[in-house]
Design a protein around this motif. Structure first.
Motif, mmCIF file in Angstrom:
data_model
loop_
_atom_site.group_PDB
_atom_site.id
_atom_site.type_symbol
_atom_site.label_atom_id
_atom_site.label_comp_id
_atom_site.label_asym_id
_atom_site.label_seq_id
_atom_site.Cartn_x
_atom_site.Cartn_y
_atom_site.Cartn_z
ATOM 1 N N LEU A 8 -55.558 -69.847 -3.013
ATOM 2 C CA LEU A 8 -56.356 -69.163 -4.312
ATOM 3 C C LEU A 8 -55.328 -68.410 -4.853
ATOM 4 O O LEU A 8 -54.466 -67.819 -4.810
ATOM 5 N N PHE A 9 -55.866 -69.254 -6.258
ATOM 6 C CA PHE A 9 -53.771 -68.863 -7.324
ATOM 7 C C PHE A 9 -54.164 -68.676 -8.576
ATOM 8 O O PHE A 9 -55.761 -70.096 -8.971
ATOM 9 N N SER A 10 -54.123 -68.252 -9.498
ATOM 10 C CA SER A 10 -54.612 -67.607 -10.225
ATOM 11 C C SER A 10 -52.614 -67.834 -11.210
ATOM 12 O O SER A 10 -52.596 -68.371 -13.278
ATOM 13 N N GLY A 11 -51.500 -68.209 -10.689
ATOM 14 C CA GLY A 11 -50.537 -68.361 -11.635
ATOM 15 C C GLY A 11 -50.071 -66.105 -11.889
ATOM 16 O O GLY A 11 -49.083 -66.336 -11.827
ATOM 17 N N LEU A 19 -49.019 -67.191 -1.964
ATOM 18 C CA LEU A 19 -48.669 -69.189 -1.762
ATOM 19 C C LEU A 19 -47.180 -69.486 -1.238
ATOM 20 O O LEU A 19 -47.353 -70.161 -0.599
ATOM 21 N N TYR A 20 -45.954 -68.326 -1.271
ATOM 22 C CA TYR A 20 -44.879 -68.800 -1.245
ATOM 23 C C TYR A 20 -44.379 -68.171 -0.103
ATOM 24 O O TYR A 20 -44.539 -68.498 0.957
ATOM 25 N N ARG A 21 -45.354 -67.187 0.730
ATOM 26 C CA ARG A 21 -45.285 -66.640 2.033
ATOM 27 C C ARG A 21 -45.813 -67.626 3.101
ATOM 28 O O ARG A 21 -45.467 -67.834 4.430
ATOM 29 N N ALA A 22 -47.152 -68.387 2.542
ATOM 30 C CA ALA A 22 -47.759 -69.445 3.423
ATOM 31 C C ALA A 22 -46.599 -70.253 3.904
ATOM 32 O O ALA A 22 -46.753 -71.086 4.605
ATOM 33 N N LEU A 23 -45.547 -70.942 2.616
ATOM 34 C CA LEU A 23 -44.480 -71.867 2.413
ATOM 35 C C LEU A 23 -44.087 -71.555 3.503
ATOM 36 O O LEU A 23 -43.340 -72.502 4.680
ATOM 37 N N GLU A 24 -43.496 -70.624 3.154
ATOM 38 C CA GLU A 24 -42.381 -70.233 4.123
ATOM 39 C C GLU A 24 -42.802 -70.134 5.841
ATOM 40 O O GLU A 24 -41.772 -69.863 6.388
ATOM 41 N N GLU A 25 -44.131 -69.201 6.113
ATOM 42 C CA GLU A 25 -44.502 -69.871 6.982
ATOM 43 C C GLU A 25 -44.562 -70.503 8.014
ATOM 44 O O GLU A 25 -45.167 -71.306 8.888
ATOM 45 N N GLY A 26 -44.723 -71.429 6.829
ATOM 46 C CA GLY A 26 -44.802 -73.353 7.647
ATOM 47 C C GLY A 26 -46.574 -73.617 7.015
ATOM 48 O O GLY A 26 -46.683 -74.893 7.593
ATOM 49 N N LEU A 33 -56.387 -73.740 -5.823
ATOM 50 C CA LEU A 33 -57.087 -73.494 -6.349
ATOM 51 C C LEU A 33 -58.026 -72.716 -7.452
ATOM 52 O O LEU A 33 -57.588 -71.415 -6.737
ATOM 53 N N THR A 34 -57.346 -73.159 -8.535
ATOM 54 C CA THR A 34 -57.639 -72.172 -9.588
ATOM 55 C C THR A 34 -59.142 -71.692 -10.130
ATOM 56 O O THR A 34 -59.946 -72.513 -10.482
ATOM 57 N N VAL A 35 -59.870 -70.909 -10.553
ATOM 58 C CA VAL A 35 -60.845 -70.422 -10.981
ATOM 59 C C VAL A 35 -60.696 -69.916 -12.891
ATOM 60 O O VAL A 35 -59.986 -69.504 -12.747
ATOM 61 N N HIS A 36 -61.593 -70.440 -13.900
ATOM 62 C CA HIS A 36 -61.231 -70.051 -14.493
ATOM 63 C C HIS A 36 -62.823 -69.639 -14.745
ATOM 64 O O HIS A 36 -63.230 -70.223 -15.933
ATOM 65 N N PRO A 37 -63.021 -67.867 -15.165
ATOM 66 C CA PRO A 37 -63.915 -67.475 -15.311
ATOM 67 C C PRO A 37 -63.945 -67.207 -17.003
ATOM 68 O O PRO A 37 -62.736 -67.437 -17.835
ATOM 69 N N GLU A 38 -65.137 -67.186 -17.267
ATOM 70 C CA GLU A 38 -65.123 -66.862 -18.892
ATOM 71 C C GLU A 38 -65.697 -65.325 -19.353
ATOM 72 O O GLU A 38 -66.408 -64.811 -18.745
ATOM 73 N N GLY A 39 -64.382 -64.731 -19.908
ATOM 74 C CA GLY A 39 -64.819 -63.186 -20.122
ATOM 75 C C GLY A 39 -64.650 -62.510 -18.908
ATOM 76 O O GLY A 39 -63.990 -63.029 -18.228
ATOM 77 N N ALA A 52 -51.358 -72.868 -14.785
ATOM 78 C CA ALA A 52 -51.644 -73.075 -12.956
ATOM 79 C C ALA A 52 -50.924 -74.265 -13.642
ATOM 80 O O ALA A 52 -50.363 -75.107 -12.734
ATOM 81 N N ARG A 53 -51.605 -75.344 -14.233
ATOM 82 C CA ARG A 53 -51.597 -76.359 -14.070
ATOM 83 C C ARG A 53 -49.911 -77.523 -14.104
ATOM 84 O O ARG A 53 -49.755 -78.162 -13.490
ATOM 85 N N LEU A 54 -49.076 -76.203 -15.000
ATOM 86 C CA LEU A 54 -47.790 -76.784 -14.868
ATOM 87 C C LEU A 54 -46.905 -76.090 -13.336
ATOM 88 O O LEU A 54 -45.993 -76.461 -12.357
ATOM 89 N N VAL A 55 -48.009 -74.475 -12.604
ATOM 90 C CA VAL A 55 -47.365 -74.670 -12.285
ATOM 91 C C VAL A 55 -47.814 -75.740 -11.126
ATOM 92 O O VAL A 55 -46.143 -75.584 -9.704
#
Length: 236
Positions: A8-11, A19-26, A33-39, A52-55
Motif C-alpha cells: 500500500l504505497f503513496s510515495g 516497502l523497503y523493509r518488506a523487500l529486505e525481509e525477502g 497499490l496507490t490510492v488517489h483520493p480527491e480532497g 508513485a508512477r515514477l517510483v
C-alpha cells in the motif's frame, strides 16, 4: 505459485519504508497499490500521489492505481463512517488482485494511527491475508534515523502545523530538520514523523530505487499552511 505481497504505497516516507523493509525481509512484493483520493482524506496520504508512477518504474514493481471516481461522497458522515467508506475501493482493488495473484498480504506504513491500522487489519482479516506493518508502534526518532541511515532522501511536500513555515516546503528531511522537529514537538506537539498530518513527504531516492527522481515545483502558502505543486518530475 509464489506468495505475493502488495505494498500500500503513496510515495511518502512511511509507505516507502514499509516497502523497503518488506523487500529486505525477502517478501515477494509484486504490486504497488496507490490510492488517489480527491480532497482531504482520513485514510490516505493525499499530495502528489501521481509521482508513485515514477517510483514504480525506479523500483521495478508494477503499479495498480485506485482513482478518485472509485470513491463515493461521505462528507456529511462522521469520521469513522468516512474512513470505512474510503477503505471500500482499496478493498475492492485487492479483491480483484486476488484473482490474478497468490496474494498473501499487504504492507502498510502506519506508525501510531489506530484509526487507519485497525481498519486495514480488519480488511486483511476479511480478505484472509496478512499485514506487514514494520513501523507500527516504533519510536519516531529511531525510525527517522533508520531511514536516513539506509540512504533515504526525503522531501517535505506539505506542511500544516504551528512552527512549520513556508521555508519547510521542499526541504530535505535530514539530521538538522529532525533536530528542529524535536524542538517543535516540545513546543507545539508537532509529531517528528508528521503522523498527525503536520507534514507530508515524498521519497526521491533510496536503496530500493534504481534511479533518483528529480523534481521541479512551485510553492503555495496561505499564511498558516502550504504545499508544493510539481511542475516537472523525471527519473535521473
Amino acid at each position: 505459485m509464489t506468495d505475493d505481497w502488495v505494498s500500500l504505497f503513496s510515495g511518502g516516507k512511511d509507505s516507502s519504508w514499509a516497502l523497503y523493509r518488506a523487500l529486505e525481509e525477502g517478501l515477494n512484493v509484486s504490486r504497488l497499490l496507490t490510492v488517489h483520493p480527491e480532497g482531504d482524506s482520513y485514510m490516505y496520504h493525499v499530495p502528489e500521489t501521481r509521482l508513485a508512477r515514477l517510483v514504480a518504474e525506479s523500483v521495478g514493481i508494477e503499479l495498480v492505481e485506485v482513482e478518485p471516481e472509485d470513491f463515493e461522497a461521505h462528507a456529511a458522515e462522521d469520521s469513522g463512517a468516512q474512513g470505512d467508506a474510503e477503505l471500500e475501493p482499496l478493498e475492492a482493488a485487492l479483491e480483484a488482485l486476488q484473482g490474478e495473484l497468490d496474494l498473501v498480504g499487504v504492507t502498510a506504513g502506519a506508525v501510531e494511527s489506530e484509526f487507519q491500522t485497525h481498519r486495514i487489519q480488519d480488511m486483511c482479516d476479511r480478505l484472509g491475508i496478512d499485514l506487514f506493518a514494520p513501523l507500527w508502534q516504533e519510536d519516531p526518532r529511531e525510525l527517522a534515523d533508520a531511514m536516513l541511515d539506509a540512504g533515504f532522501e526525503i522531501k517535505i511536500i506539505q506542511v500544516a502545523a504551528g512552527g512549520l513555515d513556508e521555508s519547510w516546503l521542499g526541504r530535505t528531511l535530514d539530521e538538522d530538520a529532525l533536530e528542529e522537529l524535536e524542538e517543535l514537538n516540545d513546543k507545539y506537539g508537532v509529531h517528528i514523523l508528521g503522523e498527525g498530518g503536520e507534514f507530508e513527504t515524498f521519497v526521491v531516492d533510496g536503496p530500493h530505487m534504481e534511479r533518483r527522481i528529480e523534481l521541479e515545483y512551485d510553492t503555495e502558502w496561505d499564511g498558516t499552511r502550504g504545499r508544493i505543486r510539481i511542475t516537472d518530475a523525471r527519473l535521473a
